[in-house]
Design a protein around this motif. Sequence first.
Motif, short mmCIF file in Angstrom:
data_model
loop_
_atom_site.label_atom_id
_atom_site.label_comp_id
_atom_site.label_asym_id
_atom_site.label_seq_id
_atom_site.Cartn_x
_atom_site.Cartn_y
_atom_site.Cartn_z
N PHE A 26 45.60 59.95 33.70
CA PHE A 26 46.45 59.59 32.42
C PHE A 26 46.54 58.22 32.46
CE2 PHE A 26 50.27 59.27 29.76
CZ PHE A 26 49.94 59.90 28.85
N LEU A 27 46.18 57.57 31.21
CA LEU A 27 46.27 56.00 31.29
C LEU A 27 45.35 55.34 32.09
CD1 LEU A 27 49.92 55.46 30.08
CD2 LEU A 27 47.94 55.58 28.75
N PRO A 280 41.19 52.55 25.10
CA PRO A 280 40.21 53.20 24.15
C PRO A 280 40.68 53.55 22.91
CG PRO A 280 40.99 54.65 25.76
CD PRO A 280 41.68 53.29 26.25
N TRP A 281 41.77 53.15 22.36
CA TRP A 281 42.40 53.32 21.04
C TRP A 281 42.04 52.13 20.37
CZ3 TRP A 281 45.42 53.97 25.32
CH2 TRP A 281 45.80 52.59 25.71
N ASP A 282 41.68 50.76 20.94
CA ASP A 282 41.81 49.68 20.17
C ASP A 282 40.42 49.94 19.30
OD1 ASP A 282 43.78 48.15 20.96
OD2 ASP A 282 42.99 47.70 22.72
N VAL A 283 40.51 49.10 18.06
CA VAL A 283 39.50 49.08 17.11
C VAL A 283 38.17 48.29 17.96
CG1 VAL A 283 38.78 48.32 15.08
CG2 VAL A 283 40.79 49.25 15.18
N LEU B 121 45.52 56.37 15.78
CA LEU B 121 45.42 55.54 16.92
C LEU B 121 45.97 54.18 16.36
CD1 LEU B 121 42.23 56.27 18.68
CD2 LEU B 121 44.34 57.02 19.27
N PHE B 124 48.12 47.29 19.49
CA PHE B 124 49.52 46.74 19.98
C PHE B 124 49.69 45.11 19.49
CE2 PHE B 124 48.89 50.19 22.60
CZ PHE B 124 49.90 50.90 22.45
N GLU B 125 48.51 44.62 18.86
CA GLU B 125 48.53 43.32 18.81
C GLU B 125 48.95 42.46 17.45
OE1 GLU B 125 44.70 42.55 20.30
OE2 GLU B 125 43.73 43.22 18.56
N GLU B 155 47.65 59.19 25.01
CA GLU B 155 48.06 58.03 25.76
C GLU B 155 48.57 57.09 24.82
OE1 GLU B 155 44.41 57.19 27.65
OE2 GLU B 155 44.68 58.65 29.45
N ASN B 156 47.85 56.86 23.65
CA ASN B 156 48.51 55.81 22.56
C ASN B 156 49.72 56.25 22.26
OD1 ASN B 156 47.51 54.74 19.24
ND2 ASN B 156 47.62 53.32 21.16
N VAL B 158 52.16 57.89 23.53
CA VAL B 158 52.84 57.64 24.49
C VAL B 158 53.30 56.25 24.84
CG1 VAL B 158 53.29 57.76 27.15
CG2 VAL B 158 52.69 59.70 26.03
N LEU B 159 52.54 55.41 24.55
CA LEU B 159 52.70 54.03 24.86
C LEU B 159 53.70 53.48 23.71
CD1 LEU B 159 49.60 52.52 26.38
CD2 LEU B 159 51.66 52.78 27.57
N THR B 289 36.98 53.19 15.31
CA THR B 289 38.22 53.51 16.06
C THR B 289 38.13 54.81 15.36
OG1 THR B 289 40.60 53.69 16.18
CG2 THR B 289 39.84 52.52 14.27
N GLY B 312 37.61 55.72 20.72
CA GLY B 312 38.96 56.29 20.76
C GLY B 312 38.55 57.98 21.25
#
Lengths: 296, 440
Positions: A26-27, A280-283, B121, B124-125, B155-156, B158-159, B289, B312
């Motif tokens: 996880f993560l 992995p969720w980043d564009v 998704l 964060f930036e 995961e996304n 949760v963060l 994504t 993703g």
Amino acid sequence: MSRPTWKRILWQRQPYPDNYIPADSFLASLRRNPNFTPYTYWPLVLACCPITQHLGTIFIFVAVFVRLQQRSLDARVLLWISVACFLAGYLVWEVLNYSAPPRGPSSRFKALKSSLLFFLTLMGLAPVLRTLTAATSSDSIWALSACQFLLNTLLADYGCTNAGSQSQERLTSVLSMNAAVSSSVVLASRLPDDLSVFSLVLFAVHLFALFPMLRHRFGVVPPILQVTLTVSISALSFSLIMSLSPFVTALTFGIYVTVNVVAPGVLVWAQRYKNEIRGPWDVAVPRVNGNEIQCN
Amino acid sequence: MVSDFFHPNVGGVENHIFMLSANLIRRGHKVIVITHSHPPDRVGIRWLLPSLKVYHIPFPTIASSATLPNYFTFLPYFRTIIVREHINLVHAHASLSSLGQEAILHSHFFGVRTVFTDHSLFGFEDAASILTNKLLAAALKNVDAVICVSHTGRENTVLRGQLFETSEDNPSVSAVRPSVYTIPNALVAEQFTPSPQPRPTDTINIVVLSRLAYRKGIDLLVATAPRVCAAFPNVKFIVGGDGPKLNDLLQVRERHLLQERIELLGSVRHRDVRDILTRGSIFLNTSLTESFGIAILEAACTGLYVVSTRVGGVPEILPEDMISFAYPDEDDVFRAVSEAIQIISEGKHDPQEAHERVKGFYDWMQVAERTERVYQGVIQSEQIDFCTRIQRTMSLGPFAGPIYTVILLVDCLFFMILEWLMPRGDLDHRYSRSLLENPL
């Protein structure tokens, strides 16, 4: 009976509840602060030098203005100083551009022509500028010029470009220059005679339009020269302000110390809180023909 | 079900809510949907086909079909609906839907339990992400369960939502809340059957169905399509969709004289998707994504071989032998497409078999069952009391914490005023047959 290991897939029902969180995976692909290079103190101090130089020129200008208004400085002296500064600056400019492809005598001739033209135009306009804000009270002028100098400081371009590369002027730096020049014009309109107005505006153009252009090229000079220039500009501003007001001197000193000594330290200290999260969720950034294509 | 995103709009979230509701109704629950209205004609109460009641709240939308978060004006409507319909559980969808977040805020006053499903998704930036992530964290502090559509999405979320809490045995270690579930989307496999007659092997059609936007990686498509066409003379592209990058595609088609080989269909209705998919043998997805990628599933179910970028949640949805992955890089996409063309021209991919396999992977009934299990867990769990709610909200941060606590307290006062102004006894109650038979 041993259960099959958990896999990160959705297409198969696994003998785990839906809220099962695998301890190890996880993560796992979370990365913190990738490509992060921390700043160090001394290079930051060096990078702050242009800001101090810029602030120094503003204080020098204000001090010169006050002295002109109090008539403790002769306008002719200022005029000669301006011309000397211009010639010295032009010499430095030529030296810094020495490595760049030669532009021929025509560009020098053009520079000479336009500076003469500007000189004469300004001379002709000086009486107009002197009475420009006659109907406005001095308080408004002080407030206006203070705001414009603030704008000038905030928007100025403190970066540096290499010689030869003809980079485009950014809008903010043009705005910054305009703010400073208009501020000096309204200040000049408080002066008593045409010659002071003329020499002050000429001085302002040198300080706020031509000096930043020169400053952008200082990235290539050795750090020791950069530091020397910064120290001499701030020392000059001190010596000009010292006899006018001890309070402003203290204020100036405080600003210099904050900008050049404290602020880099704060930035270095604040880096410990940097927490950039990547996963992995980043564009993703697509690469076409070897170049990354950003969103537009 | 509460969300800004519902029919008559179309999209992944809208379809998910509808299918989940329909299957929950089939399992004997009573489901209503609350969404905003679509003037002039979608207002008031509507019924959709499997006896699904939809309340359209008269709120104007600000951007991309989302309403403005205003926290309080929704409460009177919401209270009336909850009391009238005897709701036990609120399920909010999509993190950008302010109706959903507000419903989570209000629900606790009625003793109604809350579940939240996140569909997308976020990074964060940039400033927009930071702001919406804070809103989400505030809403999720007090939610009873969170459902995500993929493991990456979980995961996304949760963060983003800061869904950590200190475990009881070791207070120094913070663990993820146990109430975070992963339940994937599903599809109706019957709607995506492969065409019965075998495809001609001399030409290979590559299908692209996507919004033509930067986030969908259309730049990659624009770069690779001419290369693929030059390398394989028997390949054609069929591109469905519309968007800001359409001009780029038109230009590249003109420049390389590929009018014959790149067919642009413009925007495609969902019911026509299957007919377009059956024309091709390879589905190309260049998205940058993707939280789940339902379009990929639909294509795979129709028997197409899938080429996709590895972004993703896409690697989770299909087994490795049904999909080729590429990095978001022109050369690598080209390599993956060439591989896929190789596989197809050698006849190694059987559409019918692929359809049968995908049919076994995903099923809405199963999704409804798994969601029902989450609901049961939530209803059996103990409700968060008001003091804990305030404590949790305060823990949001030195600035956001007090702001949200004030919102919570004002909302509470507003609720009490409403209780006094419109007593519950005065509201007309509605009893349905299914509720009497099956009180959830």
